[in-house]
Design an enzyme around this catalytic site. Structure first.
Site, PDB file in Angstrom:
ATOM      1  CE1 TYR A  53      -3.115  -2.935   0.375  1.00  0.00           C
ATOM      2  CE2 TYR A  53      -3.667  -2.176   2.573  1.00  0.00           C
ATOM      3  CZ  TYR A  53      -3.871  -3.055   1.543  1.00  0.00           C
ATOM      4  OH  TYR A  53      -4.815  -4.048   1.661  1.00  0.00           O
ATOM      5  CE  LYS A  78      -3.460  -6.977   4.411  1.00  0.00           C
ATOM      6  NZ  LYS A  78      -3.570  -5.494   4.437  1.00  0.00           N
TER       7      LYS A  78
END
Length: 281
Positions: A53, A78
């Protein structure tokens, strides 16, 4: 229960709120301020981010600006597919921490299994080691099919605490959820409001919303909660953030739940991201 939000206990003992904030596309100072408001004014304690992201720094800045102590927050990131190899994975996790300015993540997940590369077990072993080092408190995965989950436990002896999967009324993941429940793995829903679809204008859900005096979004998020799934809706709007989290003062009846679940169909994935084929690096 914190701020009126029920908590769910993971199979490793960590308790997390039953709803959190997705931070995808929230970046820069404006993104940090939006996340800060979600924490300080909206009552959110569970924040979801990812290496890919490119906003772990934004999340970290929001945490610094917030009046809520770090220890009262649960922050997720993540591991991307390009770092599945063990030699690269630990460095990537350390970089995640540096970007956010954190000493640890509460939850760290493998973002996608990328099964064609056959490296997700190696990535999982890296997460196990990261937990031993104190870099993370709980480890899990995203988008893993049952056969991939079986392999992780068989080859490492460690079961993921959660599996974050695409889940919304148009794709209710009934079989996947049943597997999770049987094996003690929490289901976490990404795109819980069907991002990019017409879900928030669905007439069938609108009728249920009018029945309860709630918005369509609130009804859908309550549906997730009653399914036993933790949802992480994303919004930059403080008003919408407060609306999304205000789902614990009403209950859907059996007919409501069934009507919403019946909207699911085999082609309901939003972007055709089948974990058996889709890869993200």
């Amino acid at each position: 229960m914190v701020n009126g939000i029920p908590e769910v206990k993971l199979n490793d003992g960590l308790s997390i709120p039953a709803i959190g904030l997705g931070t995808y596309q929230l970046k820069g100072s404006a993104g940090a301020e939006s996340i800060r408001k979600a924490i300080d004014e909206g009552g959110y304690r569970l924040l979801d981010s990812a290496y890919n992201y490119e906003n772990e720094g934004t999340v970290g800045e929001a945490v610094k600006r917030s009046s809520v102590s770090r220890e009262d927050l649960l922050i997720t990131s993540k591991l991307p597919g390009r770092y599945h190899e063990s030699a690269k994975g630990m460095i990537a996790i350390e970089e995640s921490l540096y970007r956010a300015g954190l000493d640890y993540y509460d939850i760290y997940l493998i973002h996608w299994p990328n099964p064609k590369r056959e490296l997700y077990v190696e990535a999982w072993q890296t997460l196990i080691e990261a937990k031993k080092k104190g870099y993370v408190r709980s480890i899990g995965v995203c988008n893993f099919l049952p056969e991939y989950l079986d392999r992780l436990e068989k080859e490492t002896g460690v079961k993921p605490s959660m599996n974050q999967v695409e889940l919304h009324p148009y794709f209710n993941q009934e079989e996947q959820r049943a597997y999770h429940e049987k094996h003690g793995i929490l289901t976490e829903s990404w795109s819980p409001l069907g991002r990019g679809s017409d879900l928030l204008g669905n007439g069938d859900i609108q009728k249920i919303a009018e029945k309860h005096g709630k918005s369509i979004a609130q009804v859908v998020l309550r549906w997730h909660y009653q399914l036993g799934a933790v949802s992480i809706p994303k919004s930059s709007s403080a008003e919408r953030q407060k609306e999304n989290i205000s789902i614990f003062d009403f209950e859907l009846d059996v007919e409501d739940m069934e009507a919403i679940s019946k909207l699911s169909h085999p082609g309901g994935r939003l972007h055709d991201q089948d974990p058996a084929e889709y890869e993200e690096f």
